[in-house]
Structure formats: structure tokens, C-alpha cells
Design a protein around this motif. Structure first.
Motif, short mmCIF file in Angstrom:
data_model
loop_
_atom_site.label_atom_id
_atom_site.label_comp_id
_atom_site.label_asym_id
_atom_site.label_seq_id
_atom_site.Cartn_x
_atom_site.Cartn_y
_atom_site.Cartn_z
N MET A 56 0.66 -1.24 0.00
CA MET A 56 0.05 -0.03 0.21
C MET A 56 1.12 1.21 -0.11
O MET A 56 2.10 1.40 0.29
N ILE A 57 0.42 2.46 -0.31
CA ILE A 57 0.90 3.51 -0.50
C ILE A 57 0.77 4.43 0.71
O ILE A 57 -0.16 4.12 1.46
N GLU A 58 1.95 4.96 1.50
CA GLU A 58 1.84 5.86 2.63
C GLU A 58 1.32 7.10 2.22
O GLU A 58 1.16 7.44 1.05
N ALA A 59 0.85 7.62 3.34
CA ALA A 59 0.20 9.00 3.25
C ALA A 59 0.80 10.06 2.26
O ALA A 59 0.54 10.69 1.54
N GLN A 60 2.33 10.07 2.81
CA GLN A 60 3.27 11.00 2.15
C GLN A 60 3.29 10.68 0.89
O GLN A 60 3.41 11.82 -0.06
N SER A 61 3.42 9.63 0.35
CA SER A 61 3.83 9.16 -0.98
C SER A 61 2.47 9.49 -1.92
O SER A 61 2.84 10.02 -2.93
#
Length: 109
Positions: free
Chosen positions: A1-6
Motif C-alpha cells: 500500500m502507499i503511505e500518506a506522504q507518498s
């Protein structure tokens, strides 16, 4: 999954590059015109017109709607004059639309 910052960085880049309205190479790539569904429907009608009636009954759509979704003209699925079928809908016991002359339909008005 993609982190919030990314994810935030990706959305910013997407916006910055102007991809919200037009993606790269959109003007060079032609639109795809799917034909498999349309070809299958025309083959069904040519082999046994009542199959189109059965299909429409099972999915709860009129032949004109099915033709529109397949990208073909409604007259290509016209049931008028085909094996005594009529495109005039009736309701069966469950409230579904059926077509007069279709298998399992009482044709008495």
C-alpha cells in the motif's frame, strides 16, 4: 500500500503535470472499439432469436438497451417478425418484463 506522504506526492505530481484533464499520449492513441459482445449478440440472433429474449429477460433489460451497451444499432437486435416474437414487453409473475412469444410466456392477451 502507499503511505500518506507518498500518496500526497503522487497527487501533487499528477496535478503539476496537467494530467487532470489530459494524460500523455491521449491524442495519439485511438479509442478502442470492442466488438466481441456485439458479434456474440448478432450470432445469437441469427442462430436462435429467442436467445436474445432469454438474455434480456435474465438481465432485466430491453433489447434496445442491450444493443446500446454492445455499441450496435437497436435494429440489429430487433425481434419484430423473428419466429413470431414481438418486442412489446409484458410483465411476468415476478414483475420482470418478458416479450410476447418468448418461451415460457403466456401469449394470451
Amino acid at each position: 500500500m502507499i503511505e500518506a506522504q507518498s500518496a500526497k506526492r503522487l497527487w501533487l505530481n499528477w496535478n503539476r503535470r496537467g494530467w487532470r484533464t489530459v494524460e500523455p499520449l491521449d491524442e495519439h492513441i485511438s479509442f478502442e472499439v470492442p466488438r466481441l459482445f456485439a458479434n456474440a449478440l448478432c450470432m445469437m440472433k441469427n442462430l436462435e432469436p429467442s436467445w436474445i429474449v432469454d438474455l434480456c429477460d435474465e438481465i432485466g433489460l430491453f433489447p434496445t438497451d442491450v444493443a446500446r451497451y454492445a455499441g450496435i444499432e437497436p435494429f440489429e437486435l430487433s425481434l419484430e417478425g423473428a419466429a413470431g416474437l414481438s418486442s412489446e414487453p409484458t410483465r411476468n409473475a415476478y414483475g420482470w418484463f418478458r416479450f410476447k412469444g418468448a418461451p415460457g410466456v403466456n401469449t394470451i392477451s
